[in-house]
Enzyme design. Structure first.
Site, PDB file in Angstrom:
ATOM      1  N   HIS A  95      57.090 -32.863   3.242  1.00 44.95           N
ATOM      2  CA  HIS A  95      56.214 -33.428   4.284  1.00 44.95           C
ATOM      3  C   HIS A  95      56.116 -34.954   4.196  1.00 44.95           C
ATOM      4  O   HIS A  95      55.673 -35.593   5.153  1.00 44.95           O
ATOM      5  CB  HIS A  95      54.833 -32.772   4.249  1.00 44.95           C
ATOM      6  CG  HIS A  95      53.926 -33.241   3.153  1.00 44.95           C
ATOM      7  ND1 HIS A  95      53.731 -32.525   2.000  1.00 44.95           N
ATOM      8  CD2 HIS A  95      53.140 -34.343   3.032  1.00 44.95           C
ATOM      9  CE1 HIS A  95      52.873 -33.161   1.223  1.00 44.95           C
ATOM     10  NE2 HIS A  95      52.495 -34.277   1.833  1.00 44.95           N
ATOM     11  N   ASP A 132      58.001 -26.977   0.236  1.00 46.78           N
ATOM     12  CA  ASP A 132      57.617 -28.363   0.556  1.00 46.78           C
ATOM     13  C   ASP A 132      58.241 -29.352  -0.420  1.00 46.78           C
ATOM     14  O   ASP A 132      57.590 -30.288  -0.880  1.00 46.78           O
ATOM     15  CB  ASP A 132      56.098 -28.515   0.580  1.00 46.78           C
ATOM     16  CG  ASP A 132      55.668 -29.829   1.245  1.00 46.78           C
ATOM     17  OD1 ASP A 132      56.492 -30.414   1.977  1.00 46.78           O
ATOM     18  OD2 ASP A 132      54.530 -30.267   1.013  1.00 46.78           O
ATOM     19  N   GLY A 146      48.760 -39.913  -0.222  1.00 46.68           N
ATOM     20  CA  GLY A 146      49.754 -40.852  -0.734  1.00 46.68           C
ATOM     21  C   GLY A 146      50.283 -40.444  -2.091  1.00 46.68           C
ATOM     22  O   GLY A 146      51.339 -40.895  -2.521  1.00 46.68           O
ATOM     23  N   ASN A 147      49.545 -39.547  -2.785  1.00 48.34           N
ATOM     24  CA  ASN A 147      50.040 -39.006  -4.055  1.00 48.34           C
ATOM     25  C   ASN A 147      51.094 -37.929  -3.850  1.00 48.34           C
ATOM     26  O   ASN A 147      51.773 -37.525  -4.795  1.00 48.34           O
ATOM     27  CB  ASN A 147      48.891 -38.400  -4.869  1.00 48.34           C
ATOM     28  CG  ASN A 147      48.184 -39.411  -5.744  1.00 48.34           C
ATOM     29  OD1 ASN A 147      47.039 -39.753  -5.488  1.00 48.34           O
ATOM     30  ND2 ASN A 147      48.863 -39.902  -6.775  1.00 48.34           N
ATOM     31  N   SER A 148      51.212 -37.408  -2.623  1.00 48.72           N
ATOM     32  CA  SER A 148      52.151 -36.320  -2.349  1.00 48.72           C
ATOM     33  C   SER A 148      53.564 -36.687  -2.803  1.00 48.72           C
ATOM     34  O   SER A 148      54.070 -37.765  -2.484  1.00 48.72           O
ATOM     35  CB  SER A 148      52.178 -35.996  -0.855  1.00 48.72           C
ATOM     36  OG  SER A 148      50.999 -35.372  -0.457  1.00 48.72           O
ATOM     37  N   VAL A 185      64.025  -5.929   1.736  1.00 47.27           N
ATOM     38  CA  VAL A 185      62.974  -4.936   1.976  1.00 47.27           C
ATOM     39  C   VAL A 185      61.794  -5.608   2.655  1.00 47.27           C
ATOM     40  O   VAL A 185      61.586  -6.814   2.530  1.00 47.27           O
ATOM     41  CB  VAL A 185      62.495  -4.277   0.661  1.00 47.27           C
ATOM     42  CG1 VAL A 185      63.605  -3.483   0.019  1.00 47.27           C
ATOM     43  CG2 VAL A 185      61.946  -5.324  -0.309  1.00 47.27           C
ATOM     44  N   ILE A 195      57.710  -5.516   2.589  1.00 48.95           N
ATOM     45  CA  ILE A 195      56.724  -5.067   1.609  1.00 48.95           C
ATOM     46  C   ILE A 195      55.306  -5.324   2.099  1.00 48.95           C
ATOM     47  O   ILE A 195      55.084  -6.095   3.033  1.00 48.95           O
ATOM     48  CB  ILE A 195      56.926  -5.766   0.251  1.00 48.95           C
ATOM     49  CG1 ILE A 195      56.861  -7.293   0.411  1.00 48.95           C
ATOM     50  CG2 ILE A 195      58.241  -5.336  -0.382  1.00 48.95           C
ATOM     51  CD1 ILE A 195      56.920  -8.056  -0.897  1.00 48.95           C
TER      52      ILE A 195
END
Length: 492
Positions: free
Chosen positions: A105, A135, A207-209, A266, A268
């Site tokens: 992001h 992400d 901003g730490n992302s 599968v 589930i």
């Protein structure tokens, strides 16, 4: 009115002792890591949809500079030129050759990506690959000299209460260090299909992302990704993607430019307490197989609907969401042992995994094929215009009216030909069936893991369950497109 600490005089010494238990300083640790953490700035050109022409201003007018600055136009249509949107995030160097890890992001939709280093230098970055499901994204810059890189650590050995340190670019300030502890593990915040976040109270802000979460050895054990904050600032609840998940993703992005996840093929659903009881399980655990993808890796009968997967390739499946994650982390083409419960008995089968990305295309095609033609109607008429009789209604069973799934029922409820079973013609309000979301047009495929084909078989199966003093009936239900699910309906 006055207030006092509940612990009395012991509270202050206890607090002092707790403070002493923490790291005295992380200055030396941070000093050796700051150069590897980067500021990522992106720009994106956004088209302005406003089609209004620029006002005509006489040459030399005192307002000309104002309009030129406001509209930024060429040829009188400046508003169509769009505007540039900038954003900031964090990242960290994982290879001295210039590979940089961050969040998807942070760079999503960017036309230009620039990496700013702690020494003030800047380099243009190329996007190597992204994985929206977790992400994560991988960038590449071309440095003139090897970069300072940080190693990955093992997030699996981290415990609640362990000290951690975050370095990043909060609010564009750059090179900010915060310290805290691991508050929780295995958090599911509904951000994606593989949620397994580390929760920390180390201050993480906008901003730490994309920045790293370090252990006290200076190893990356998480990628800071999300926060819970009504105000946009840190309230001590931040989330990091653990390296046990991220490290393999970055390796795949670097090697292939995309992810290549394992796929079991599968559908589930969770094992609830009611379902566990109906299946004779001592506790609710595992992932219940509600459907097999046609043409998938286990479309050979090795795994069947109604099976409960409790262990995959040596890893316990405690709840439904564990299975997609451990399967996705397994290599494509790997033969693995799957431990499952079938008809109350534990058994082990071996399966060879397919590739999830190929399977998703297959599932989409299958779903499209199962979707009724939008041009059809639900009128009960034949091709020659004769009216078909409505499905026969029967006495209510478990709060449901049921009938044989004949051609009239298929026409009435627009049920695809692949669905077999007993059609539900009505659902009485304020009944257990209504509470479970059953609607007219759904089809009972199985009761107690035994197939039913007629309304009389449904009645007989329910009567047998009542005679056994069962509290719930386990039903396999198909909707009109053929999608399956297991539910339990209370037996009154």
């Amino acid at each position: 009115m006055s207030f006092s600490l509940a612990a009395g005089p012991l509270a202050a010494p206890a607090m002092a002792q707790a403070r002493q238990a923490g790291p005295e300083s992380v200055a030396d640790l941070a000093e050796g890591l700051l150069d590897a953490v980067v500021n990522i700035s992106t720009s994106q050109n956004v088209k302005n949809e406003d089609k209004a022409p620029m006002p005509q201003v006489p040459e030399g007018s005192p307002f000309q500079d104002f309009f030129d600055e406001f509209f930024k136009g060429d040829g009188g249509e400046g508003s169509n030129q769009g505007q540039t949107v900038n954003s900031l995030g964090s990242g960290f160097v994982i290879d001295p050759a210039g590979y940089i890890a961050t969040n998807n992001h942070v760079i999503e939709g960017a036309d230009d990506i620039e990496v700013n280093f702690a020494n003030g230098s800047k380099l243009k970055a190329k996007l190597v690959g992204t994985d929206p499901k977790t992400d994560l994204a991988l960038l590449k810059v071309e440095p003139k000299a090897p970069l300072k890189a940080v190693p990955f650590g093992d997030s699996r050995v981290m415990r609640i209460g362990d000290w951690v340190m975050a370095i990043g670019n909060p609010f564009g300030l750059g090179g900010s260090v915060t310290v805290g502890i691991i508050s929780a593990r295995g958090r599911n915040i509904n951000a994606g299909p593989y949620d397994n976040f580390i929760q920390t109270d180390a201050a993480i802000n906008r901003g730490n992302s994309g920045g790293p979460l370090f252990n006290m050895k200076g190893e990356v054990i998480g990628i800071n990704t999300a926060i819970i904050s009504p105000s946009g600032g840190s309230i001590g609840i931040g989330f990091s993607v653990p390296t046990e998940l991220a490290q393999n993703i970055f390796s795949q992005l670097r090697e292939f430019g995309e992810t290549r996840r394992g796929w079991l093929g599968v559908r589930i659903q969770p094992v609830t307490d009611d379902i566990a009881e109906s299946l004779g399980m001592s506790e609710a655990k595992g992932a219940l197989v509600a459907g097999i993808i046609k043409g998938g890796p286990v479309d050979n009968g090795v795994i069947q609907t109604g099976d409960v997967v409790i262990r995959f390739d040596g890893k316990d499946v405690h709840e439904m969401r564990d299975l997609p994650r451990v399967v996705a982390e397994s290599p494509v083409g790997k033969a693995v042992d799957v431990v499952l419960l079938r008809n109350g008995k534990e058994m082990t089968v071996k399966v060879t995994l397919g590739r999830l990305e190929d399977g998703e295309k297959q599932v989409d095609a299958e779903d499209d094929a199962a979707t009724p033609d939008e041009g059809t109607t639900e009128e009960d008429t034949t091709t020659d215009g004769e009216e078909l009789a409505e499905p026969k209604k029967a006495e209510l069973v478990l709060g449901m009216g049921i009938g044989d799934l004949d051609e009239a029922a298929r026409k009435t409820f627009n049920i695809v030909e692949s669905v077999k079973g007993v059609v539900i013609t009505e659902v009485a309000p304020d009944t257990a069936a209504a509470e479970r979301g059953i609607v007219p047009g759904d089809v009972i495929v199985e009761i107690g893991q035994e197939a039913v084909a007629t309304a009389e078989e449904v009645k007989a199966r329910v009567a047998k369950l009542k005679s056994e003093d069962r509290r719930n009936a386990l039903l396999m239900i198909a909707d009109r497109t053929g999608a399956l699910r297991y539910i339990t309906v209370r037996i009154d």
